[in-house]
Motif scaffolding. Structure first.
Motif, PDB file in Angstrom:
ATOM      1  N   PRO A  96       0.843  -1.196   0.000  1.00  0.00           N
ATOM      2  CA  PRO A  96       0.000   0.000   0.000  1.00  0.00           C
ATOM      3  C   PRO A  96       0.880   1.249   0.000  1.00  0.00           C
ATOM      4  CG  PRO A  96       0.054  -0.957   2.196  1.00  0.00           C
ATOM      5  CD  PRO A  96       0.877  -1.846   1.299  1.00  0.00           C
ATOM      6  N   ASP A  97       0.547   2.210  -0.882  1.00  0.00           N
ATOM      7  CA  ASP A  97       1.304   3.463  -0.875  1.00  0.00           C
ATOM      8  C   ASP A  97       0.812   4.341   0.278  1.00  0.00           C
ATOM      9  OD1 ASP A  97      -1.068   4.654  -1.712  1.00  0.00           O
ATOM     10  OD2 ASP A  97      -0.355   5.101  -3.728  1.00  0.00           O
ATOM     11  N   LEU A  98       1.279   5.579   0.362  1.00  0.00           N
ATOM     12  CA  LEU A  98       0.924   6.451   1.489  1.00  0.00           C
ATOM     13  C   LEU A  98      -0.566   6.750   1.560  1.00  0.00           C
ATOM     14  CD1 LEU A  98       3.939   8.942   1.386  1.00  0.00           C
ATOM     15  CD2 LEU A  98       3.569   6.994   2.927  1.00  0.00           C
ATOM     16  N   GLN A  99      -1.247   6.659   0.419  1.00  0.00           N
ATOM     17  CA  GLN A  99      -2.700   6.881   0.400  1.00  0.00           C
ATOM     18  C   GLN A  99      -3.477   5.568   0.595  1.00  0.00           C
ATOM     19  OE1 GLN A  99      -0.703   8.382  -2.169  1.00  0.00           O
ATOM     20  NE2 GLN A  99      -0.648  10.157  -0.816  1.00  0.00           N
ATOM     21  N   GLY A 100      -2.771   4.465   0.794  1.00  0.00           N
ATOM     22  CA  GLY A 100      -3.428   3.179   1.013  1.00  0.00           C
ATOM     23  C   GLY A 100      -3.795   2.445  -0.265  1.00  0.00           C
ATOM     24  N   VAL A 101      -3.334   2.967  -1.412  1.00  0.00           N
ATOM     25  CA  VAL A 101      -3.616   2.318  -2.692  1.00  0.00           C
ATOM     26  C   VAL A 101      -2.570   1.230  -2.917  1.00  0.00           C
ATOM     27  CG1 VAL A 101      -3.782   2.672  -5.193  1.00  0.00           C
ATOM     28  CG2 VAL A 101      -4.605   4.437  -3.618  1.00  0.00           C
ATOM     29  N   LEU A 102      -3.050   0.028  -3.240  1.00  0.00           N
ATOM     30  CA  LEU A 102      -2.133  -1.084  -3.460  1.00  0.00           C
ATOM     31  C   LEU A 102      -1.389  -0.925  -4.780  1.00  0.00           C
ATOM     32  CD1 LEU A 102      -4.328  -4.060  -2.238  1.00  0.00           C
ATOM     33  CD2 LEU A 102      -2.370  -3.044  -1.074  1.00  0.00           C
ATOM     34  N   LYS A 103      -0.096  -1.153  -4.739  1.00  0.00           N
ATOM     35  CA  LYS A 103       0.785  -1.023  -5.910  1.00  0.00           C
ATOM     36  C   LYS A 103       1.583  -2.306  -6.086  1.00  0.00           C
ATOM     37  CE  LYS A 103       0.073   3.471  -6.430  1.00  0.00           C
ATOM     38  NZ  LYS A 103      -0.383   4.145  -7.594  1.00  0.00           N
ATOM     39  N   LEU A 104       1.957  -2.592  -7.311  1.00  0.00           N
ATOM     40  CA  LEU A 104       2.811  -3.726  -7.629  1.00  0.00           C
ATOM     41  C   LEU A 104       4.256  -3.380  -7.282  1.00  0.00           C
ATOM     42  CD1 LEU A 104       2.883  -6.556  -9.014  1.00  0.00           C
ATOM     43  CD2 LEU A 104       3.317  -5.352 -11.161  1.00  0.00           C
TER      44      LEU A 104
END
Length: 118
Positions: A96-104
């Protein structure tokens, strides 16, 4: 119903089935005559079993983890179970990035490439 499971058929050059390889729940394997296989109602049906050459080719293929297959679905925008997302994070495939969005992750991308899935 039998406790055996059919694996593959053994055929003569004419295509006639002369044996059916089966395995029991403990992993013991033996060959049965086709008539016995049918009489005992062993699954899968005899006409759906691969021949020995196709069976050996199939088992020699490397198996892809269900988590990696779920990762492919996730990358392609398909919905995956929460448990799969959790496992993908545990394996370091996504984060999860800083905004909580999952990234590869780079490792996740590398894993997909190495398995020929990206």
């Amino acid at each position: 119903m039998s406790s055996y499971t059919g694996l593959y058929v053994q055929c003569l050059e004419s295509g006639e089935i002369h044996g059916v390889q089966v395995v029991d729940p403990f992993g013991n394997s033996l060959s049965l005559e086709p008539e016995i296989y049918i009489k005992r109602q062993i699954n899968p049906p005899i006409n759906t079993l691969p021949n020995i050459d196709d069976y050996k080719a199939e088992i020699s293929k490397p198996k892809v983890s269900p988590i990696i297959l779920a990762l492919v679905d996730w990358v392609n925008g398909k919905s995956v179970p929460e448990e799969a997302l959790y496992r993908m994070q545990q394996f370091g495939f996504i984060f999860p990035d800083l905004q909580g969005v999952l990234k590869l992750t780079p490792y996740g991308e590398q894993t997909l490439r190495e398995n020929g899935l990206l």
